[in-house]
Scaffold this active site. Sequence first.
Site, short mmCIF file in Angstrom:
data_model
loop_
_atom_site.label_atom_id
_atom_site.label_comp_id
_atom_site.label_asym_id
_atom_site.label_seq_id
_atom_site.Cartn_x
_atom_site.Cartn_y
_atom_site.Cartn_z
N HIS A 196 37.75 52.50 50.46
CA HIS A 196 38.29 52.44 49.10
C HIS A 196 38.47 53.84 48.51
O HIS A 196 37.67 54.30 47.69
CB HIS A 196 37.35 51.60 48.22
CG HIS A 196 37.74 51.55 46.78
ND1 HIS A 196 39.04 51.60 46.34
CD2 HIS A 196 36.96 51.44 45.65
CE1 HIS A 196 39.06 51.53 45.02
NE2 HIS A 196 37.80 51.44 44.58
N CYS A 237 40.51 45.17 40.75
CA CYS A 237 39.70 45.46 39.57
C CYS A 237 39.60 46.97 39.39
O CYS A 237 39.84 47.73 40.33
CB CYS A 237 38.31 44.86 39.72
SG CYS A 237 37.42 45.43 41.19
N CYS A 277 40.79 52.45 39.89
CA CYS A 277 41.05 51.85 41.20
C CYS A 277 42.40 51.15 41.28
O CYS A 277 42.89 50.85 42.36
CB CYS A 277 39.95 50.86 41.56
SG CYS A 277 38.29 51.56 41.42
#
Length: 415
Positions: free
Chosen positions: A370, A401, A83
């Site tokens: 996301h 994160c 990510c």
Amino acid sequence: MTDIFLAPGLRTPFVKGGGALAGVNALALSAPVAAAMAARAQPDFVIWGEVIPDATVSNIARELIFEARLDPTIPAFSTTLACSTSFVGLIEAAGMVGRGGTHLALVGGVETMSHVPIALKTEVADRLVGLFARDPAGAAAMLGGLSAGDFNLPAKAWANRVSGRSQGEHTEDTARRFEISRAAQDAWALRSHQSAVAGQDAGFFADLILPFGGVDHDTLPRRDTSLERLATLRTVYDPAGTITAGNASPVTDGAAALWVGDAEGLARLGATAAVKLVDWEIAAIDFRLDEGMLMAPGRAIPRLLARHGLTFADIGLWEIHEAFAAQVLANIKAASDPAYRRERAKVDADLGDFPWDRVNPHGGSLALGHPFAATGARILSQAAKELAAMAPGTRAIVSVCADGGQGTVALLERV
């Protein structure tokens, strides 16, 4: 030392996986963003990433040069850190800009989460390839006889290879460990949606989003959500848990980019406000222990602040990636706990009280979406635009994160 600056880039609308952009592959989704960026200024190099790989593309950044019809003499390379992919692209670019005659980098990433790669198990693939070489008819017959057991099927979507568990399952551990209630998670999710909708209504995203595929805005923020509606959703990972589809980031398709440059590169863009990258921190934890997968920012944030003699109150803007509401709340709870800071982050400094009202003023990943590799560029561009509108000297922390127990955090300053 060369000063490094960020400037907001462009991105596609972020759309729910299986939705309006489901028929578009990663290169086709990335190309309009890169082309529009390069129409403003030609970069000296390109860094691009994708987390869910396309087996036919080994270097998506270089392929993007040709797909977007950029100058073929522009070097380009790919990067991946789950990510944090396009966030780590910023860090990589910062180490290159100002050296070797380079002044401006185009950094970004893409994810088409509508498409989950399905692969043959290695031994099956090896047999099949060997058979094709000597007996094509036999290979075709073998293809017809394959079973589900011959494939590496993503039964748990993007589960971690080491643990065999998804990020959501790990975050249920985090919610229990840090006593993050379902009510607190739902309240944070509602706040994210309300902030994103308010940002849309105010036109904040207008110059950040490039219309694509008949879509001109992020389609995931919900105007009709409420605490009552969120409370009705069932848990996803654990019947006795707290994480639902409402307080977790959705499966998303999208591409995003940002600019990274020195003063000469910034002048090439014609940027009027300078947002400086002051410092950064990459942290990693052993996620097999009690904290869960996504807790590295809880250590990285205190370390970065302490290194510069700053407290929470010294930061005027916080942009924190919202993989899950529980992860946001737990990371800040951990970073705010003196005992945790001493034992886990090795930081003794008193950071003061955390200013929750300064976090994600235009919404976060819970509402906006996301797409793994695109999130870093989205959140950094958003922070750069927000910070550029603030007074000189205002600082921002951006935190993402990542799978594998890692995290990236940056300290920015309006100069």
